[in-house]
Structures are given as structure tokens and as C-alpha cells.
Design an enzyme around this catalytic site. Structure first.
Site, mmCIF file in Angstrom:
data_model
loop_
_atom_site.group_PDB
_atom_site.id
_atom_site.type_symbol
_atom_site.label_atom_id
_atom_site.label_comp_id
_atom_site.label_asym_id
_atom_site.label_seq_id
_atom_site.Cartn_x
_atom_site.Cartn_y
_atom_site.Cartn_z
ATOM 1 N N GLU A 46 1.627 3.907 4.511
ATOM 2 C CA GLU A 46 1.004 3.186 3.405
ATOM 3 C C GLU A 46 2.070 2.483 2.572
ATOM 4 O O GLU A 46 3.103 3.077 2.234
ATOM 5 C CB GLU A 46 0.247 4.182 2.518
ATOM 6 C CG GLU A 46 -0.421 3.533 1.323
ATOM 7 C CD GLU A 46 -1.165 4.522 0.420
ATOM 8 O OE1 GLU A 46 -2.111 4.094 -0.243
ATOM 9 O OE2 GLU A 46 -0.785 5.711 0.380
ATOM 10 N N LYS A 114 -7.803 -0.785 0.835
ATOM 11 C CA LYS A 114 -8.070 0.606 0.433
ATOM 12 C C LYS A 114 -9.213 0.678 -0.578
ATOM 13 O O LYS A 114 -9.137 0.089 -1.655
ATOM 14 C CB LYS A 114 -6.796 1.215 -0.167
ATOM 15 C CG LYS A 114 -6.882 2.706 -0.470
ATOM 16 C CD LYS A 114 -5.550 3.193 -1.012
ATOM 17 C CE LYS A 114 -5.505 4.703 -1.181
ATOM 18 N NZ LYS A 114 -4.191 5.123 -1.718
ATOM 19 N N CYS A 148 -4.759 6.695 3.374
ATOM 20 C CA CYS A 148 -4.365 7.821 2.529
ATOM 21 C C CYS A 148 -5.526 8.545 1.825
ATOM 22 O O CYS A 148 -6.232 9.314 2.455
ATOM 23 C CB CYS A 148 -3.297 7.365 1.538
ATOM 24 S SG CYS A 148 -2.287 8.723 0.913
#
Length: 260
Positions: A46, A114, A148
Site C-alpha cells: 500500500e 480504497k 489494507c
């Protein structure tokens, strides 16, 4: 005519926070090495470009069609390899944490931004949340992408399974002391959705003492570990048997037996 075996390189990078030039050099070296190993796909952590320098994200970010994204596209073409990993993306007035699907033939085929921002690290103060999941057909099959903190939201992965994803790729920046959460949730997502999980985590320490613990891993649709790295930076290449997904789903038809 899908590939039945995917060769993937997991690059457990020591991402240097706020140092995109250094990280870009490291990333290029690893892409070259992945191609040398015959990988079809190389995955980075990430925000491999600048790490957790969220307050400077605006300065590091580029649009999908330019800047560092364009350089990654050129690198992918040069080495004939697919590249995944999240970066700072400038889009309109906002900055996003974006994993572009970079392909050697067609450039960027899609971008996952994200969706779940990690409020404990103030991501919501500096970044815009993504609007939509992404499942994309790649030469080895249907692939979902998550980043994540998304791992803690099982409904995203169930959606991917419903959309036919056989593999989910996850760029990570997951720190101590939450190693057991990371391992448990990755295995759970693989078992409950009967798909491969590929997680690539940073192995770095930030100045504030945050330690990203590595442990990049590949988990098969039965929940077995194909690979789990340790805590130091490294480059790990594995072969993934995509036929295993259909095999596991036949053997235990949990997805078919759903009532909700």
C-alpha cells in the site's frame, strides 16, 4: 483461454515515507527481478510510492494518465509484466489511495480506490474514500482488489466472491501490534469466499515508531498457506494453481448453500 497457473512476485518493500524517488528506484529494481523470475504479475505494498506521508499526499499524487502512473505503465510494457500496488492519485480536487491495474498490453485497465479509510491514522482527513469495488478479468481469471483496512469489512469480499472472483490481491501497510488480526482475517476471507488471498505488506519502520511487519502471504481457497514471509524486506515468487478454486468450491459448495 485462461492461464491455469499464475506466477506472482510479492515485493515486501521497505517503503521509505516521503521519499518517492528512492521508492521508485527500489520498485523498478524489483519489477526487473520479477520479470527475470518469469512472473506474470508483481505486487507492491500500500502506498509504495511515498508511504504514510498523508499530509503530503497532495504533493506526491499524480493523475492516472500522468506522473508516476504513466511511468509504471511504461515499466509494465517494458518488462511485459502486470503491476499492482497502491499509490497516491490526484483526481479532481481530491487525493485517493489507488491501486491501478497496470497491464503490459493495455496500460491501466481499471483502478480500485480504497473504500474504507483508516480513521486511526487520520486517513479520512487527507484522502477521499473510493466509491466502488473492482473485479476485473485478467489473463489468469477474475481478480478482486482491496487495500489494507478493507480486510476488516467482509461484505466487500463476499461481493467479490458473488462476482466470480477467484483471487483477491491486497496491497497492505499493516503494523504491529495487529499481526494476529491480519493473519486471522486473511485466512477467514480465503475460507469463507473460497478464493486465493494475496497480501503484500510493507516491512518498514516509521519515525513515529510504527512498525509494518511484513508477513506478506498467499492463502489458497481452502485456507492453507502457500507462502508466508517473515518481517524483513524481500522478494517472494510463487506459483498459484487457479484450478484449485473450482475444485474447492465443488468439494464444499458453501457459496451455493448461502441463504442471504
Amino acid at each position: 483461454d485462461l492461464m491455469t497457473t499464475l506466477t506472482v512476485s510479492l515485493v515486501q518493500m521497505d517503503v521509505r515515507t516521503g521519499a518517492p524517488r528512492t521508492n521508485w528506484t527500489t520498485m523498478q529494481e524489483h519489477t526487473t527481478e520479477a520479470a527475470r523470475r518469469g512472473a506474470d504479475l508483481v505486487v507492491f505494498p500500500e502506498l509504495w510510492d511515498a508511504g504514510s506521508a498523508l499530509d503530503k499526499g497532495n504533493e506526491f499524487a499524480s493523475s492516472l494518465s500522468g506522473g508516476l502512473f504513466a511511468q509504471v505503465v511504461a515499466l509494465s510494457r517494458q518488462h511485459n509484466i502486470h503491476i499492482l500496488g497502491s499509490m497516491y492519485e490526484k483526481r479532481g480536487v481530491g487525493v485517493y489511495n489507488t491501486c491501478a491495474v497496470v497491464t503490459p498490453r493495455n496500460g491501466i485497465m481499471g483502478a480500485y480506490r480504497k473504500m474504507h479509510l483508516f480513521t486511526l491514522m487520520d486517513e479520512h482527513r487527507w484522502l477521499q474514500p473510493g466509491e466502488a469495488p473492482l473485479v476485473i478479468d485478467l489473463p489468469w481469471g477474475r481478480t478482486g482488489i482491496a487495500i489494507c483496512y478493507d480486510l476488516r469489512f467482509p461484505e466487500l469480499f463476499r461481493r467479490y466472491a458473488s462476482d466470480g472472483a477467484q483471487i483477491v490481491i491486497m496491497p497492505m501497510a499493516w503494523p504491529h501490534p495487529r499481526l494476529e488480526h491480519y493473519r486471522t482475517l486473511l485466512r477467514a476471507r480465503a475460507i469463507e469466499n473460497q478464493c486465493y488471498m494475496v497480501a503484500v505488506n510493507r516491512a518498514s519502520r516509521d519515525d513515529d515508531g510504527t512498525t509494518f511487519f511484513g508477513h506478506s502471504c498467499v492463502i489458497d481457497p481452502w485456507g492453507d498457506l502457500v507462502l508466508e514471509a517473515g518481517e524483513v524486506p524481500g522478494h517472494f515468487t510463487v506459483q498459484i494453481d487457479l484450478d484449485r478454486v473450482a475444485q474447492v468450491r465443488r468439494q464444499l459448495p458453501a457459496l451455493e448453500n448461502r441463504r442471504l
